[in-house]
Design a protein around this motif. Structure first.
Motif, PDB file in Angstrom:
ATOM      1  N   THR A   1       0.849  -1.185   0.000  1.00  0.00           N
ATOM      2  CA  THR A   1       0.000   0.000   0.000  1.00  0.00           C
ATOM      3  C   THR A   1       0.883   1.232   0.000  1.00  0.00           C
ATOM      4  N   SER A   2       0.288   2.362  -0.284  1.00  0.00           N
ATOM      5  CA  SER A   2       1.026   3.612  -0.195  1.00  0.00           C
ATOM      6  C   SER A   2       0.679   4.297   1.103  1.00  0.00           C
TER       7      SER A   2
ATOM      8  N   ASP B   1      -7.673  -0.315  -3.016  1.00  0.00           N
ATOM      9  CA  ASP B   1      -7.300   1.003  -2.512  1.00  0.00           C
ATOM     10  C   ASP B   1      -8.341   1.625  -1.587  1.00  0.00           C
TER      11      ASP B   1
ATOM     12  N   LEU C   1      -6.256   0.974   3.564  1.00  0.00           N
ATOM     13  CA  LEU C   1      -4.801   0.869   3.722  1.00  0.00           C
ATOM     14  C   LEU C   1      -4.545  -0.128   4.835  1.00  0.00           C
TER      15      LEU C   1
ATOM     16  N   GLY D   1      -8.987   4.379   2.692  1.00  0.00           N
ATOM     17  CA  GLY D   1      -7.989   4.942   1.792  1.00  0.00           C
ATOM     18  C   GLY D   1      -8.112   6.425   1.566  1.00  0.00           C
TER      19      GLY D   1
END
Length: 599
Positions: A48-49, A326, A329, A575
């Protein structure tokens, strides 16, 4: 100015007095040896970002969180579970004096504190309170409020539990003598209009970590002091009596509150940090069990998992991430944690320590419990053995060193087979056998039934015991039964309240109600506590590690507090959260004051 201190630097191996003397200044000095710490997971670890802070913050919106566990409100209550209505209140309803930054999760900064200064000898900390703070009712929050909350944690008037603030009673000098009179040099003293002096029994590298624990929270004294002064024993603060009042970015909305079922924290328009918070509210919705939590996250009705999620499997989290992509997270959530069983050494079958047959039975149980089988069965093979201290703290011992000191943790098949043989022989030597099994009662909180049955199943299969698992209800109800001593075995899991090995010791091993979770099993060991006193003030890291290792070996040999293993933990949030850094462990707080929701 605000103080920023590296968490890594705080636990370095330099001389403690030199370290503490720098605490009022910024400290990112790379010359300080790196300390054992919980690393913030990278996006590579999770697929994940990190939450983005791009764009201008947007006001409005509600975050919905699961209401689980016991409903208690006072930070000093005897129930301070890892739930949103308890641990999640820190940084949202209540403030800390000093906290770990919710932005970088690494540095200590002032929350209620404008600044602080440690004396050169590391024995006195002077803290200056921010001027002009108002509580949720519009009354000034003063240095007297700070003093009284610390006084409650240290002196525990009116039988205030303050169990999760045990480090303060170890670190801070007493305020009153045995007759209740203030000492000439008390541990707490108001030394200025906005200043408090905190005096310590010794200089320690973990002092600021203790004060910056998310358990050390501050309430206005107008209600807590009235409760304490009334006498008659401790009671929790009561929202229905208007006592649930803090200074945080959110305050309770009494039009949307039903004890044990639902609660809403609404935006505090008079928060002392200009422009914060961004959210309109945080809504707590009762969740009956883990399956309900997952179902509601999938359906979009919950925005976050946690604060802890110790009962979920890695496979469940991976599938959730795969399905929602997305929209959520997912982050690993490491922790200082103790998970295992306690044996009641006040019961003649299991104690006291020193009784030859009882010692053999406890040691047989210690050898027969297989941590790797526990991890494989409960956590899909993704877990960590619990040796009493964090395995990341390799300055205490290496993994191979722990295997040598504590053979029962070694997963090698040949070693495990020998453990079972030795355990059976100990049971025979104690007078038990296949036709004469020892019957034991295992008291278990209903939410952890699967863990209790896993341990009982191992022991019933491998040694000469006949264990019956008795469900005690929720955590709070089970704890009350445990304190009466009506059990022989019980499961327990507890987390350190700040990021230092001393957090584990102080939260697990002291007898109830002296601060730990060693409830009423009756175990204590003078040598253990002598070593604890030495390590607590030891400036040399290698020497301190030796003391801690010996303490762990004592616990292992006495086999009354049998740590086993814990599974992976997770943090999940929607997200669309922005301005948010996920917590890498439970010791860094859960403030949502900076969170805003992207469209």
């Amino acid at each position: 100015m605000r103080n920023l201190i590296s968490k890594r630097g705080l636990a370095g191996a330099m001389l403690v007095i030199v370290l503490l003397a720098t605490l009022a200044c910024s400290s990112g000095d790379d010359s300080v040896p790196a300390a054992p710490t919980v690393a913030v997971p990278s996006s590579a670890d999770t697929g994940t970002s990190a939450a983005s802070t791009d764009g201008a913050p947007v006001y409005g919106g509600t975050v919905t969180v699961p209401a689980t566990g016991s409903w208690a409100f006072d930070p000093a209550s005897n129930v301070f579970g890892f739930s949103w209505q308890k641990l999640g209140a820190g940084g949202n309803m209540w403030n800390e004096l000093i906290r770990i930054s919710p932005t970088d999760r690494e540095t200590f900064e002032g929350d209620l504190a404008e600044s602080w200064q440690m004396s050169d000898d590391g024995l006195t900390l002077k803290v200056k309170l921010i001027d002009g703070i108002m509580d949720h009712e519009g009354d000034p929050f003063t240095i007297e409020d700070v003093y009284y909350q610390l006084f409650r944690y240290v002196e525990r008037p009116n039988k205030t539990p303050a169990n999760t603030q045990a480090c303060l009673r170890t670190y801070v000098k007493k305020v009153l003598d045995e007759s209740g009179n203030k000492l000439a040099e008390p541990g707490l003293e108001i030394t200025g209009t906005h200043e408090i002096s905190i005096r310590f029994t010794a200089p320690r590298a973990s002092t600021i970590a203790c004060l910056g624990s998310p358990s050390v929270l501050y309430t206005p004294s107008k209600y807590t002091k009235a409760i304490d002064d009334a006498g008659g024993g401790y009671r929790d603060i009561d929202p229905d009596k208007g006592e649930y009042v803090g200074t945080g970015p959110f305050k309770i909305d009494m039009n949307n509150y039903e004890v044990g079922a639902r609660m809403v924290w609404e935006r505090n328009p008079n928060y002392f940090k200009a422009g914060l918070p961004y959210l309109d509210s945080i809504e707590h919705v009762l969740m009956s069990d883990d399956s309900a939590i997952l179902a509601n996250i999938r359906a979009g009705r919950l925005d976050v998992l946690g604060p802890l999620a110790p009962n979920f499997r890695m496979s469940e989290m991976q599938q959730l991430k795969k399905d929602l992509g997305d929209k959520i997270l997912l982050h690993p959530h490491a922790q200082y944690r103790w998970e295992g069983i306690q044996l009641n050494v006040q019961d003649p079958a299991l104690g006291p320590v020193g009784d030859p047959n009882a010692d053999k039975v406890r040691k047989a149980i210690r050898l027969a419990v297989d941590p790797q089988e526990y991890i494989d069965g409960l956590y899909d093979g993704e877990g960590t053995i619990m040796v009493g201290f964090n395995l990341r703290d390799t300055w205490i011992n290496t993994l191979e060193g722990w295997y040598s000191d504590m053979p029962a943790f070694n997963p090698d098949p040949a070693s495990r087979a020998k453990m079972v043989v030795d355990a059976k022989q100990l049971m025979v030597d104690a007078g038990y056998g296949p036709d004469n099994k020892l019957s034991l009662l295992y008291l278990c909180a209903t939410p952890t039934q699967h863990k209790c049955e896993a341990v009982a199943g191992q022991l019933n299969r491998d040694i000469y015991v006949d264990i019956t698992v008795a469900l005690g209800g929720g955590y709070g109800a089970t704890s009350e039964k445990v304190r009466k001593g009506d059990y022989q075995i019980m499961s327990t899991a507890h987390n350190g309240r700040f990021a230092d090995p001393d957090a584990m010791t102080l939260n697990v091993y002291p007898l109830w109600p002296d601060g730990g979770r060693n409830y009423t099993n009756g175990w204590t060991n003078d040598k253990f506590w002598d070593l604890h006193a030495k390590q607590n003030v030891e400036p040399d890291k290698t020497t301190r590690g030796g003391y801690l290792r010996e303490m762990a070996k004592i616990v292992y040999e006495d086999a009354a507090m049998i740590s086993i293993a814990t599974g992976p933990n997770f943090w999940i949030n929607r997200g669309n959260w922005r301005g948010y850094t996920p917590p890498p462990d439970p010791n860094v707080g859960y403030s949502l004051e900076n969170v805003w929701l992207a469209p």
